[in-house]
Design a protein around this motif. Structure first.
Motif, PDB file in Angstrom:
ATOM      1  N   UNK A  88       0.814  -1.224   0.000  1.00 32.07           N
ATOM      2  CA  UNK A  88       0.000   0.000   0.000  1.00 32.07           C
ATOM      3  C   UNK A  88       0.846   1.272   0.000  1.00 32.07           C
ATOM      4  N   UNK A  89       1.988   1.241   0.693  1.00 31.75           N
ATOM      5  CA  UNK A  89       2.846   2.412   0.705  1.00 31.75           C
ATOM      6  C   UNK A  89       3.394   2.732  -0.679  1.00 31.75           C
ATOM      7  N   UNK A  90       3.822   1.703  -1.400  1.00 33.86           N
ATOM      8  CA  UNK A  90       4.313   1.917  -2.762  1.00 33.86           C
ATOM      9  C   UNK A  90       3.180   2.366  -3.680  1.00 33.86           C
ATOM     10  N   UNK A  91       1.994   1.800  -3.485  1.00 38.56           N
ATOM     11  CA  UNK A  91       0.843   2.195  -4.298  1.00 38.56           C
ATOM     12  C   UNK A  91       0.476   3.653  -4.066  1.00 38.56           C
ATOM     13  N   UNK A  92       0.579   4.094  -2.815  1.00 33.66           N
ATOM     14  CA  UNK A  92       0.222   5.478  -2.494  1.00 33.66           C
ATOM     15  C   UNK A  92       1.142   6.480  -3.168  1.00 33.66           C
ATOM     16  N   UNK A  93       2.359   6.060  -3.484  1.00 33.21           N
ATOM     17  CA  UNK A  93       3.302   6.951  -4.141  1.00 33.21           C
ATOM     18  C   UNK A  93       3.159   7.005  -5.646  1.00 33.21           C
ATOM     19  N   UNK A  94       2.236   6.235  -6.199  1.00 38.18           N
ATOM     20  CA  UNK A  94       2.068   6.192  -7.648  1.00 38.18           C
ATOM     21  C   UNK A  94       1.101   7.278  -8.114  1.00 38.18           C
ATOM     22  N   UNK A  95       1.276   7.734  -9.333  1.00 38.72           N
ATOM     23  CA  UNK A  95       0.383   8.749  -9.899  1.00 38.72           C
ATOM     24  C   UNK A  95      -0.919   8.146 -10.414  1.00 38.72           C
ATOM     25  N   UNK A  96      -0.878   6.919 -10.917  1.00 40.99           N
ATOM     26  CA  UNK A  96      -2.092   6.320 -11.454  1.00 40.99           C
ATOM     27  C   UNK A  96      -2.953   5.749 -10.322  1.00 40.99           C
ATOM     28  N   UNK A  97      -4.226   5.556 -10.604  1.00 41.21           N
ATOM     29  CA  UNK A  97      -5.157   5.024  -9.604  1.00 41.21           C
ATOM     30  C   UNK A  97      -4.851   3.539  -9.380  1.00 41.21           C
ATOM     31  N   UNK A  98      -4.742   3.141  -8.122  1.00 41.99           N
ATOM     32  CA  UNK A  98      -4.429   1.748  -7.809  1.00 41.99           C
ATOM     33  C   UNK A  98      -5.406   1.187  -6.795  1.00 41.99           C
ATOM     34  N   UNK A  99      -5.611  -0.113  -6.876  1.00 38.18           N
ATOM     35  CA  UNK A  99      -6.281  -0.892  -5.849  1.00 38.18           C
ATOM     36  C   UNK A  99      -5.330  -2.013  -5.438  1.00 38.18           C
ATOM     37  N   UNK A 100      -5.324  -2.353  -4.162  1.00 30.28           N
ATOM     38  CA  UNK A 100      -4.511  -3.463  -3.674  1.00 30.28           C
ATOM     39  C   UNK A 100      -5.437  -4.621  -3.327  1.00 30.28           C
ATOM     40  N   UNK A 101      -5.237  -5.749  -3.980  1.00 28.03           N
ATOM     41  CA  UNK A 101      -6.054  -6.933  -3.734  1.00 28.03           C
ATOM     42  C   UNK A 101      -5.577  -7.664  -2.490  1.00 28.03           C
ATOM     43  N   UNK A 102      -6.381  -8.596  -2.031  1.00 30.04           N
ATOM     44  CA  UNK A 102      -5.999  -9.445  -0.905  1.00 30.04           C
ATOM     45  C   UNK A 102      -4.892 -10.404  -1.335  1.00 30.04           C
ATOM     46  N   UNK A 103      -4.115 -10.909  -0.377  1.00 32.92           N
ATOM     47  CA  UNK A 103      -3.132 -11.945  -0.713  1.00 32.92           C
ATOM     48  C   UNK A 103      -3.829 -13.204  -1.211  1.00 32.92           C
ATOM     49  N   UNK A 104      -3.062 -14.126  -1.735  1.00 33.13           N
ATOM     50  CA  UNK A 104      -3.656 -15.306  -2.367  1.00 33.13           C
ATOM     51  C   UNK A 104      -4.323 -16.247  -1.374  1.00 33.13           C
ATOM     52  N   UNK A 105      -3.760 -16.360  -0.166  1.00 37.37           N
ATOM     53  CA  UNK A 105      -4.302 -17.349   0.752  1.00 37.37           C
ATOM     54  C   UNK A 105      -5.029 -16.744   1.927  1.00 37.37           C
ATOM     55  N   UNK A 106      -5.863 -17.578   2.545  1.00 36.56           N
ATOM     56  CA  UNK A 106      -6.206 -18.949   2.145  1.00 36.56           C
ATOM     57  C   UNK A 106      -7.285 -18.965   1.065  1.00 36.56           C
ATOM     58  N   UNK A 107      -7.298 -20.035   0.280  1.00 40.35           N
ATOM     59  CA  UNK A 107      -8.300 -20.196  -0.771  1.00 40.35           C
ATOM     60  C   UNK A 107      -8.275 -21.648  -1.257  1.00 40.35           C
ATOM     61  N   UNK A 108      -9.431 -22.211  -1.626  1.00 36.25           N
ATOM     62  CA  UNK A 108      -9.459 -23.596  -2.115  1.00 36.25           C
ATOM     63  C   UNK A 108      -8.563 -23.848  -3.320  1.00 36.25           C
ATOM     64  N   UNK A 109      -8.334 -22.844  -4.167  1.00 39.55           N
ATOM     65  CA  UNK A 109      -7.452 -23.054  -5.309  1.00 39.55           C
ATOM     66  C   UNK A 109      -6.023 -23.350  -4.864  1.00 39.55           C
ATOM     67  N   UNK A 110      -5.598 -22.765  -3.754  1.00 36.18           N
ATOM     68  CA  UNK A 110      -4.276 -23.100  -3.227  1.00 36.18           C
ATOM     69  C   UNK A 110      -4.223 -24.556  -2.774  1.00 36.18           C
ATOM     70  N   UNK A 111      -5.319 -25.023  -2.206  1.00 37.29           N
ATOM     71  CA  UNK A 111      -5.378 -26.429  -1.793  1.00 37.29           C
ATOM     72  C   UNK A 111      -5.307 -27.333  -3.022  1.00 37.29           C
ATOM     73  N   UNK A 112      -5.961 -26.927  -4.108  1.00 35.71           N
ATOM     74  CA  UNK A 112      -5.841 -27.691  -5.356  1.00 35.71           C
ATOM     75  C   UNK A 112      -4.374 -27.809  -5.778  1.00 35.71           C
ATOM     76  N   UNK A 113      -3.662 -26.682  -5.729  1.00 34.91           N
ATOM     77  CA  UNK A 113      -2.268 -26.693  -6.146  1.00 34.91           C
ATOM     78  C   UNK A 113      -1.400 -27.496  -5.178  1.00 34.91           C
TER      79      UNK A 113
END
Length: 255
Positions: A88-113
């Protein structure tokens, strides 16, 4: 597959960075998998440290090319300092509009992998009750001092245990307890002598190598370029676009 005819927000996959050259090659191959699943979506890479391009440079380059918005998807498996502060700190320093998504886990797709990588390493469901009582898995993760990171890893361990039908104990390569050797000893004390180590790492590196070396039976490869990883990156991207912007502490993973 979905092809875009308009100008979607760019997907920026945010990797940690590694001194192991195999890691960068793995991440680049994973991004190729994302592009194959979503033709027309601009997919870029930025690192928190150690490797180029660094995330601020990626964001500056997108802005220079006239990109209006980007979704930053951490190639990280749980919450922690990088997700809550660094990105988020790096995103805040950017000129373009950004959204930060959640990390990958936990999620059933990780269990698949995870299940697929264990199967590749030689995992087979125990044939009978005696074999089941002797079998276990250590879920080997990088580790973090953030308690929410451990919560996320424990949730993945529970999901994997439900899939495998044997106990799965989370353990860590650094910064948290138990260590992988300690978890192996604890399982052995409970009569679990046929124990696999499941690598809960996104790419090869020192931690993954050390954890695999401790395995008394089989050890799986890092999650790497498994298709479930590419699908999960796109899922986090899509979900971030549908969700109002959150503060760093609110970036709790959701299915």
């Amino acid at each position: 597959m979905t092809a875009y005819t308009t100008n979607p927000s760019a997907l920026v996959v945010v990797a940690h960075g590694s001194r192991d050259p195999r890691a960068l090659g793995t991440v680049r191959q994973l991004l190729d998998g994302v592009r194959a699943l979503r033709p027309g979506l601009p997919v870029h890479l930025g690192h928190i440290e150690l490797n180029a391009p660094l995330l601020p440079d990626t964001l500056a380059g997108l802005d220079a090319r006239g990109t209006g918005a980007a979704v930053l998807v951490p190639l990280l498996l749980s919450r922690g300092y990088h997700v809550k502060r660094d990105i988020p700190g790096m995103a805040a320093g950017a000129r373009l509009h950004t959204r930060v998504a959640a990390p990958l886990g936990p999620h059933p797709l990780l269990v698949d992998a995870l299940h697929a990588r264990l199967t590749e390493a030689g995992w087979r469901t125990p044939a009978d009750g005696t074999a089941r009582r002797a079998t276990g898995v250590v879920l080997a993760a990088a580790g973090s001092r953030d308690p929410e990171s451990r919560v996320d890893t424990h949730r993945t361990a529970r999901l994997l245990a439900e899939r495998l039908g044997v106990p799965v104990v989370p353990a860590y390569a650094s910064a948290a307890a138990p260590t992988v050797p300690d978890a192996l000893r604890a399982l052995a004390a409970r009569g679990r002598t046929r124990v696999a180590v499941a690598a809960y790492f996104t790419a090869p590196g020192r931690f993954a190598t050390e954890c695999a070396a401790a395995a008394p039976w089989i050890a799986s490869a890092p999650l790497g370029t498994h298709e479930a990883m590419a699908r999960l990156l796109l899922h986090r991207y899509d979900r971030a676009l549908r969700t109002p912007s959150a503060t760093p502490r609110e970036l709790a993973p959701a299915s």
